[in-house]
Design a protein around this motif. Structure first.
Motif, mmCIF file in Angstrom:
data_model
loop_
_atom_site.group_PDB
_atom_site.id
_atom_site.type_symbol
_atom_site.label_atom_id
_atom_site.label_comp_id
_atom_site.label_asym_id
_atom_site.label_seq_id
_atom_site.Cartn_x
_atom_site.Cartn_y
_atom_site.Cartn_z
ATOM 1 N N SER A 60 -15.651 -1.408 -8.593
ATOM 2 C CA SER A 60 -16.382 -0.543 -7.664
ATOM 3 C C SER A 60 -15.829 0.875 -7.737
ATOM 4 O O SER A 60 -14.762 1.116 -8.292
ATOM 5 C CB SER A 60 -16.249 -1.073 -6.227
ATOM 6 O OG SER A 60 -14.902 -0.958 -5.782
ATOM 7 N N THR B 20 0.834 -1.198 0.000
ATOM 8 C CA THR B 20 0.000 0.000 0.000
ATOM 9 C C THR B 20 0.873 1.254 0.000
ATOM 10 O O THR B 20 1.832 1.350 0.771
ATOM 11 C CB THR B 20 -0.941 0.010 1.214
ATOM 12 O OG1 THR B 20 -1.801 -1.135 1.153
ATOM 13 C CG2 THR B 20 -1.794 1.270 1.236
ATOM 14 N N ASP C 257 -8.135 4.315 -2.732
ATOM 15 C CA ASP C 257 -9.024 4.878 -1.718
ATOM 16 C C ASP C 257 -8.615 6.324 -1.432
ATOM 17 O O ASP C 257 -7.427 6.611 -1.274
ATOM 18 C CB ASP C 257 -8.921 4.047 -0.437
ATOM 19 C CG ASP C 257 -10.113 4.256 0.482
ATOM 20 O OD1 ASP C 257 -11.002 5.057 0.132
ATOM 21 O OD2 ASP C 257 -10.157 3.610 1.541
ATOM 22 N N PRO D 198 -14.027 3.333 -2.449
ATOM 23 C CA PRO D 198 -12.755 2.999 -3.109
ATOM 24 C C PRO D 198 -12.991 2.527 -4.540
ATOM 25 O O PRO D 198 -13.935 1.764 -4.804
ATOM 26 C CB PRO D 198 -12.178 1.880 -2.239
ATOM 27 C CG PRO D 198 -12.822 2.051 -0.908
ATOM 28 C CD PRO D 198 -14.193 2.580 -1.184
ATOM 29 N N THR E 270 -3.512 0.279 -3.011
ATOM 30 C CA THR E 270 -3.077 -1.075 -2.669
ATOM 31 C C THR E 270 -3.027 -1.910 -3.938
ATOM 32 O O THR E 270 -4.021 -1.996 -4.671
ATOM 33 C CB THR E 270 -4.017 -1.732 -1.649
ATOM 34 O OG1 THR E 270 -4.024 -0.953 -0.448
ATOM 35 C CG2 THR E 270 -3.551 -3.147 -1.321
ATOM 36 N N VAL F 7 -9.506 -4.857 -11.696
ATOM 37 C CA VAL F 7 -8.637 -6.004 -11.967
ATOM 38 C C VAL F 7 -8.260 -6.003 -13.441
ATOM 39 O O VAL F 7 -8.962 -5.457 -14.293
ATOM 40 C CB VAL F 7 -9.300 -7.357 -11.612
ATOM 41 C CG1 VAL F 7 -9.548 -7.459 -10.122
ATOM 42 C CG2 VAL F 7 -10.588 -7.557 -12.403
ATOM 43 N N SER G 166 -11.895 0.132 -7.262
ATOM 44 C CA SER G 166 -11.144 -1.117 -7.371
ATOM 45 C C SER G 166 -11.259 -1.649 -8.780
ATOM 46 O O SER G 166 -12.284 -1.480 -9.448
ATOM 47 C CB SER G 166 -11.652 -2.156 -6.372
ATOM 48 O OG SER G 166 -13.002 -2.487 -6.615
ATOM 49 N N GLY H 276 -4.378 -6.339 -9.838
ATOM 50 C CA GLY H 276 -5.288 -5.212 -9.708
ATOM 51 C C GLY H 276 -4.875 -4.258 -8.624
ATOM 52 O O GLY H 276 -3.778 -4.352 -8.055
ATOM 53 N N CYS H 277 -5.774 -3.319 -8.313
ATOM 54 C CA CYS H 277 -5.490 -2.330 -7.277
ATOM 55 C C CYS H 277 -6.785 -1.806 -6.692
ATOM 56 O O CYS H 277 -7.864 -1.927 -7.284
ATOM 57 C CB CYS H 277 -4.657 -1.175 -7.833
ATOM 58 S SG CYS H 277 -5.508 -0.129 -9.028
ATOM 59 N N VAL H 278 -6.653 -1.236 -5.497
ATOM 60 C CA VAL H 278 -7.735 -0.515 -4.836
ATOM 61 C C VAL H 278 -7.219 0.898 -4.566
ATOM 62 O O VAL H 278 -6.149 1.071 -3.971
ATOM 63 C CB VAL H 278 -8.149 -1.193 -3.516
ATOM 64 C CG1 VAL H 278 -9.247 -0.381 -2.829
ATOM 65 C CG2 VAL H 278 -8.617 -2.621 -3.768
#
Length: 358
Positions: free
Chosen positions: A67, A3, A26, A78, A11, A82, A80, A22-24
């Protein structure tokens, strides 16, 4: 420790040969409508299989948003996404737990994680993980543009060939915008030709070369950053070292400053259009860890690609004897060109994070 950031947190997850990476993201402001065509175009600069100086592995790198976007706008949740991995040859990596590759993380990962380490394509240590990093960075770049901040990088050096350098204090938006339109981002196209020749010579010799990326951020206001351990250099260096293959980070004149006199290195202040500026920018736009209002200039040294086709010495971890290894698979003879947008992405994410903190 996958992160990055404080107010803007990114992240990264996945492995090179897992079903997806992938990633998130926020902390993005609600109501932001990213241009997804521009996001895809930015990511395509990093994507493999497009030219002779990159790996022939074919990946579309198409982000699938899970999302955080409603009718094309951020909703406060957040973001997100992929990216499905497609072109995998996991058999190319069989046996590497026994005979680790020189200059890779195989040995240290085996020591830390044991046989549970995913060795395929380097697993979580792979440069493949920079694809979602570029997705997040592309969002940050668009948000920075709303604040009139432009970020762009060029290949300052590759294979021992150097690009010309602009005036650090006077580099223009037009010069940087021109870089962003080039498939091989250099100020001097003639230098770019010689760089590509050096990369091709290494590839034909079953070898690889490294280089230096120089990234600029123009439009940053003065006063961003903290002294001591919270400075712009500290934050950026820590983030940039997260890019696989980075071996050094410096700012402005960098290590050359060690051989200069103070009278040469100092940046004399001047008034320009009613604002404080400087005649030169050896400091790279940062004084005492805080932005000065001049262009931010960061230099990133990138090592030669560790995976080369030549036979190399290693060890056999089962027999505890010396051994030799021939690396199979598909690898870049020089990772510097594809790392340029990654450097821009990490710089943008770190700068935006620090601005949000202010």
């Amino acid at each position: 420790m996958n992160t990055l950031g404080n107010k803007l947190k990114v992240t990264i997850f996945g492995q090179s040969h897992a079903p997806a990476i992938g990633c998130v993201v926020d902390g993005l402001p609600a109501g932001f409508a990213p241009d997804m065509d521009r996001v895809s175009a930015f990511m395509s600069r990093r994507a493999p299989g497009q030219n002779t100086w990159s790996t022939p592995r074919k990946e579309r790198d198409t982000p699938e948003i899970l999302s955080g976007l409603v009718e094309g706008r951020t909703c406060g949740a957040p973001v997100s996404m992929v990216i499905r991995n497609a072109d995998q040859r996991s058999k190319d990596y069989s046996g590497l737990k026994r005979t680790p590759r020189p200059s890779h993380a195989d040995y240290t990962a085996i020591i830390k994680y044991g046989n549970d380490y995913d060795v395929r394509g380097g697993g979580q240590f792979s440069g493949r993980l920079t694809a979602p990093l570029c997705f997040a960075g592309a969002l940050a770049i668009q948000l920075l543009e709303q604040r009139d901040i432009l970020i762009a990088a060029h290949i300052s050096e590759a294979g021992g060939v150097s690009d010309i350098s602009p005036d650090f204090a006077r580099v223009s938006r037009e010069e940087l915008a021109a870089l962003l339109r080039k498939p091989f981002p250099v100020f001097s196209d003639e230098a770019g030709v010689r760089m590509r020749q050096a990369v091709e010579a290494a590839r034909m010799d079953c070898d690889s070369v490294g280089g230096v990326i120089r990234c600029f951020a123009v439009g940053l206001p003065a006063g961003i950053g903290e002294p001591m351990f919270g400075g712009v250099e500290n934050r950026l260096a820590g983030a940039l070292f997260g890019i696989p293959g980075v071996r050094g980070v410096s700012f402005g004149t960098g290590f050359t400053a060690a051989g200069m006199r103070g009278s040469e290195h100092n940046d004399p202040f001047v008034m320009a259009d009613g604002r404080v500026s400087a005649m030169t920018n050896h400091a790279g736009g940062v004084l005492g860890g805080i932005t000065s209002g001049l262009p931010l200039v960061v230099n990133i040294a990138v090592k030669p690609t560790a995976s080369i086709a030549r036979e190399q010495n290693t060890v056999d971890l089962q027999t505890r004897t010396d051994a030799t290894l021939v690396i199979h698979g598909r690898h870049d003879p020089c990772i510097v060109p594809r790392a340029v947008p990654v450097a821009e992405a990490v710089t943008a994410l770190t700068v935006l994070d620090m601005l949000l903190e202010e």
